[in-house]
Write a protein that holds these residues in place. Sequence first.
Motif, PDB file in Angstrom:
ATOM      1  N   MET A   1       0.844  -1.179   0.000  1.00 21.79           N
ATOM      2  CA  MET A   1       0.000   0.000   0.000  1.00 21.79           C
ATOM      3  C   MET A   1       0.892   1.246   0.000  1.00 21.79           C
ATOM      4  N   GLY A   2       0.521   2.226  -0.770  1.00 19.43           N
ATOM      5  CA  GLY A   2       1.290   3.457  -0.854  1.00 19.43           C
ATOM      6  C   GLY A   2       1.154   4.319   0.388  1.00 19.43           C
ATOM      7  N   ARG A   3       2.080   5.217   0.535  1.00 18.20           N
ATOM      8  CA  ARG A   3       2.032   6.190   1.629  1.00 18.20           C
ATOM      9  C   ARG A   3       1.813   7.557   1.022  1.00 18.20           C
ATOM     10  N   PHE A   4       0.987   8.352   1.677  1.00 16.92           N
ATOM     11  CA  PHE A   4       0.629   9.655   1.152  1.00 16.92           C
ATOM     12  C   PHE A   4       0.849  10.724   2.208  1.00 16.92           C
ATOM     13  N   LEU A   5       1.089  11.919   1.751  1.00 15.67           N
ATOM     14  CA  LEU A   5       1.226  13.081   2.621  1.00 15.67           C
ATOM     15  C   LEU A   5      -0.020  13.930   2.452  1.00 15.67           C
ATOM     16  N   ALA A   6      -0.699  14.190   3.551  1.00 17.01           N
ATOM     17  CA  ALA A   6      -1.899  15.037   3.508  1.00 17.01           C
ATOM     18  C   ALA A   6      -1.556  16.394   4.095  1.00 17.01           C
ATOM     19  N   LEU A   7      -1.866  17.425   3.371  1.00 19.39           N
ATOM     20  CA  LEU A   7      -1.657  18.791   3.848  1.00 19.39           C
ATOM     21  C   LEU A   7      -3.011  19.421   4.102  1.00 19.39           C
TER      22      LEU A   7
END
Length: 52
Positions: A1-7
């Motif tokens: 599963m990918g990792r994402f950055l939420a701003l």
Amino acid sequence: MGRFLALFNGAADEAGKADLTEQQQTEFINAWASWAQANERAIVDPGAPLNA
């Protein structure tokens, strides 16, 4: 599963907070807390505020 950055861009400074009523600030905090709780299993690092 990918990792994402939420701003998240919100009223982080005192000038921005001054434009919000106490009720609006409370609603914002409650909405953020609800979202974080609903997604806590997917949040690897909750991070910290990033101010100007």
